[in-house]
Design an enzyme around this catalytic site. Structure first.
Site, PDB file in Angstrom:
ATOM      1  N   SER B 322      58.657  31.300 -25.233  1.00 56.31           N
ATOM      2  CA  SER B 322      58.990  30.464 -25.048  1.00 56.31           C
ATOM      3  C   SER B 322      58.290  29.514 -24.510  1.00 56.31           C
ATOM      4  CB  SER B 322      60.625  30.593 -24.544  1.00 56.31           C
ATOM      5  OG  SER B 322      61.135  29.830 -23.673  1.00 56.31           O
ATOM      6  N   TRP B 325      55.518  28.601 -26.079  1.00 59.09           N
ATOM      7  CA  TRP B 325      55.698  27.804 -26.848  1.00 59.09           C
ATOM      8  C   TRP B 325      55.191  26.842 -26.265  1.00 59.09           C
ATOM      9  CZ3 TRP B 325      58.953  23.084 -26.851  1.00 59.09           C
ATOM     10  CH2 TRP B 325      59.147  22.790 -27.628  1.00 59.09           C
ATOM     11  N   HIS B 326      55.370  26.178 -25.082  1.00 59.39           N
ATOM     12  CA  HIS B 326      55.648  25.051 -24.637  1.00 59.39           C
ATOM     13  C   HIS B 326      53.575  24.789 -23.899  1.00 59.39           C
ATOM     14  CE1 HIS B 326      59.254  25.780 -22.804  1.00 59.39           C
ATOM     15  NE2 HIS B 326      59.739  24.330 -23.011  1.00 59.39           N
ATOM     16  N   GLY B 327      52.922  25.558 -24.130  1.00 62.45           N
ATOM     17  CA  GLY B 327      51.803  24.977 -24.165  1.00 62.45           C
ATOM     18  C   GLY B 327      50.741  25.996 -23.967  1.00 62.45           C
ATOM     19  N   PHE B 477      54.607  18.651 -25.527  1.00 63.19           N
ATOM     20  CA  PHE B 477      54.486  20.566 -26.393  1.00 63.19           C
ATOM     21  C   PHE B 477      54.397  20.023 -27.745  1.00 63.19           C
ATOM     22  CE2 PHE B 477      56.496  20.452 -22.309  1.00 63.19           C
ATOM     23  CZ  PHE B 477      55.279  21.048 -21.217  1.00 63.19           C
TER      24      PHE B 477
END
Lengths: 294, 477
Positions: B322, B325-327, B477
């Site tokens: 998770s 996933w953001h960056g 994102f």
């Protein structure tokens, strides 16, 4: 759907009424404020008589001590504003004429500010509350691309320039919270700088003919104001001091005072004098250009 | 085109009029209008990436058909993996390639070798993380026979590229959105009105709360090494409200916009800062992503079955993925890891589903305890946000170290010519409004709605930040 469209129409009407009310409120507050900035002071004053007025950026605001002139019998005020460019100085002079100021000598800082014909967004925003009430400001900004929105859409100008004339500034104006900009007749002294100054780099600076300066010259000529355009001190470590020679090539009438104070102890930063430096510099300028009246 | 731009304010009414007055009588026309509008909306960022979006749509559409028609499990599996690999491949190249290449070079360098990685000059296609996950959920649902493959390409394309959710979610499920796209939508006044209220409240969150907090948070995080403890605490709090106002504001506008077209989207936020523990926080923050990871990663990994060690492993995987996933930055991984660590005690003590019920506060000891839990959870969240916001992990650690070691709590005057605590009153008013309306989607509807609407409009005009324009954070994102 009909019900929803009616709901939207009501919503839009509500938005319009809200914007009009906010515009009226903000404008009313700014129109009675005269102690937050030099521009609101100027707008709310009239029929002033000055022997000497200073105009320019922070290099005027922090460099000229009116007290020295006042003691010598010259009624003086420092209208220099940090971040102001010649574009804003020209408008301030026009406003002074509009407010029926009588000025004998105008001392204008013309040095780093003729590197560009650009304006200062921060200072321009301070004129915007008076856009609808001052013909001079309206005419001066009539060629802005967003002029019609600023003038005719209620509250647009306060949203567009919210960082400077938004809620925060309106609130402080409404409660009459004073700033120190009008103390010492407009002079704002700086503290002593570090032992070693960081050199200013003027290697990318090129003096150009400046629209604001030309406007100021024309206003002075028309209103019999004696214009003294001069340079102000930079520390000796400045890279490309030759810039000042180029200024005189573009405008030969500009008086050279950038070396008037040179000792590092007089500087707060490379481009700004501290309080002692400002006193020294003002004395040099006064002695060179004026004689005591009393 | 941003939701808080003039461009969108012109675009939305045009699409609304076309949708209801030209396409209103047939579902096919409605979908065509929405898909054209969505492609136009996306091309406003960069029309070249439209091809990527169309390709991704086509890939998922064809793969789904193939999976459904496959007669053997191995064939089904093969098509699933082809689709997942290509989708994640695109995401990997555009979003993570440079990060992995430079990280690998740094690792090699630490062993005394030199490596000169070839870095790609790529722009991250806006919304790629969102529409990739959209497509993946669809394919996985087909593979597990949860839904039937969509035959109508236009309907499926609209499911992937529907403009209110295209660039920053919520991450929709085919089971929820596709059935709505298969029928003719009838205009409902109440739903459309709710939509307008949600859009207005979303704008309040974005331009009043998030963008105001951003001015202060940016100044504090950019100069944290010269700030005192009080300013650093405020910096973390302001960023917490910046990211909440920004993302939940975006989600509110997306949900509200969609309601204007008679389509309901998944709720993405449910007042997460009133959570009593970190598990509750994650049930209320970015719900569509959390539930995506739960359904498509956590449960397939075994979920909460098996022994504690197994559950802990799964939890850490979920939070790390998770975060990633953001960056492509270790700060996001650290943020995920910290949240996993917060979650760990709850998991080990079987307390992770303790706070699922509703609650009220009164003048009793239980309420004091609840309030204390809420404040503790918020404080922990703020510390985790410091990692999310900082440029590097070192910056985040130094920020926290200084926050606890400086011991100076006076209000500082910032470079932005404002005092550090000037914004607190506005944030406090916002918290009170949210608290009083935490059982509703937005605070405008109900009694005195016109008065509340006019107050919100006045707040947007008078307190909004317009001169220092900021994009929505989650667009990156």
């Amino acid at each position: 759907m009909k019900k929803f469209l009616l709901f939207l129409v009501k919503g839009c009407a509500l938005l319009l009424v809200t914007l009009v009310l906010l515009d009226v409120l903000y404008t009313a507050v700014y129109l009675q404020s005269d102690s937050r900035s030099k521009i609101d002071y100027l707008y709310n004053s009239k029929d002033k008589n000055y022997d000497v007025v200073f105009l320019g950026s922070s290099r005027v605001n922090n460099h000229f001590v009116p007290e020295i002139f006042n003691k010598a019998g010259y009624k003086t005020f420092n209208f220099g504003i940090t971040r102001s460019r010649l574009d804003e100085s020209a408008l301030m002079l026009q406003m002074m004429v509009e407010r029926n100021y009588k000025i004998k000598h105008l001392i204008l800082q013309v040095d780093l500010n003729i590197n560009t014909n650009d304006h200062s967004e921060a200072i321009r925003s301070l004129f915007m509350p008076y856009l609808q009430t001052s013909k001079t400001i309206r005419e001066y900004y009539s060629d802005l691309p967003e002029y019609n929105q600023l003038l005719y859409i209620p509250f647009y100008r306060y949203m567009h320039y919210d960082a400077r004339i938004g809620f925060r500034e309106m609130y402080y104006s409404a409660i009459h919270k004073k700033t120190n900009v009008l103390e010492n007749d407009g002079f704002h002294p700086l503290l002593n700088g570090p032992d070693k100054l960081v050199p200013a780099d003027l290697s990318k600076y090129y003096p150009k003919r400046n629209k604001g300066y030309e406007t100021i010259k024309a206003i002075c000529k028309k209103n019999n104001i004696h214009l003294i355009a001069l340079t102000t001190p930079m520390c000796m470590e400045t890279i490309n001091r030759d810039y000042f020679n180029h200024i005189q090539k573009v405008y030969p009438e500009i008086l050279r005072f950038e070396n008037a104070v040179s000792d590092d102890k007089y500087f707060s930063t490379c481009g700004h004098l501290n309080k002692d430096g400002a006193i020294e510099y003002t004395k040099v300028v006064f002695n060179a250009l004026f004689k005591p009246k009393k | 085109m941003f939701f808080n731009s003039l461009h969108f304010a012109i675009f939305l009414p045009i699409v609304f009029i076309l949708y209801w007055f030209v396409g209103g009588k047939s579902k096919i026309n409605q979908n065509y209008i929405l898909i054209l509008a969505s492609y136009y909306f996306y091309s406003c960022w960069d029309w070249r990436f439209l091809f990527l979006l169309v390709f991704s749509t086509l890939l998922d559409y064809v793969s789904a058909m193939k999976i459904e028609k496959s007669e053997t499990t191995s064939q089904r599996k093969m098509w699933l993996w082809v689709c997942v690999t290509i989708n994640l491949g695109f995401l990997g190249v555009f979003k993570y390639y440079n990060f992995f290449a430079s990280s690998f070079a740094e690792l090699v360098h630490s062993f005394g070798f030199t490596a000169s990685p070839i870095l790609l000059k790529l722009i991250l296609p806006v919304g790629i993380s969102f529409y990739t996950f959209h497509g993946l959920s669809y394919i996985i649902d087909i593979y597990y026979n949860r839904i039937k493959a969509e035959k109508n390409f236009v309907d499926y394309s609209l499911f992937v590229s529907y403009f209110p959710l295209l660039v920053a979610g919520p991450i929709e499920r085919a089971t929820h959105l596709l059935p709505q796209l298969k029928v003719n939508r009838k205009f409902e006044f109440q739903k459309a009105k709710e939509g307008i209220y949600q859009i207005v409240w979303g704008l309040v969150k974005k331009v009043v709360i998030a963008d105001s907090c951003a001015i202060y948070a940016n100044d504090i995080f950019n100069h944290y090494n010269s700030m005192n403890s009080w300013s650093l605490i405020l910096g973390a709090v302001y960023f917490a409200f910046q990211i909440y106002g920004d993302f939940s504001g975006y989600s509110d506008i997306a949900l509200g916009t969609s309601k204007l077209f008679g389509i309901d989207l998944l709720r993405n936020f449910n007042y997460p800062y009133f959570s009593r523990d970190i598990a509750e926080f994650w049930r209320k923050w970015h719900i569509s992503l959390s539930s995506w990871f739960r359904d498509y990663l956590y449960i397939p990994l075994g979920g909460s079955k098996g022994n504690k060690l197994f559950q802990v492993r799964n939890t850490f995987i979920i939070f790390l993925v998770s975060g990633f996933w953001h960056g492509a930055n270790f700060t996001y991984v650290a943020w995920g890891l910290i949240n996993a660590l917060y979650f760990l005690p709850l998991l080990l003590l079987n307390q992770n589903r303790k706070n699922v019920d509703d609650f009220t506060l009164g003048f009793n000891f239980d309420s004091v305890r609840t309030l204390f839990s809420i404040l503790t959870t918020f404080s922990l969240t703020c510390i985790a946000w410091i990692f999310f916001r900082s440029k590097t992990i070192t910056d985040a650690i130094l920020y926290i170290k200084r926050m606890f070691e400086n011991h100076k709590f006076n209000s500082e005057y910032f470079r932005i010519e404002r005092y550090s605590n000037e914004l607190l009153a506005l944030v406090l008013v916002f918290v009170i409004i949210e608290w009083n309306n935490r059982h509703k989607l937005e605070p405008i509807s109900g009694k005195w709605s016109w008065v509340k609407l006019s107050l919100c409009l006045a707040a947007i005009a008078a307190l909004g930040v317009f001169s220092d324009y900021k994009e929505f954070i989650y667009f990156q994102f």
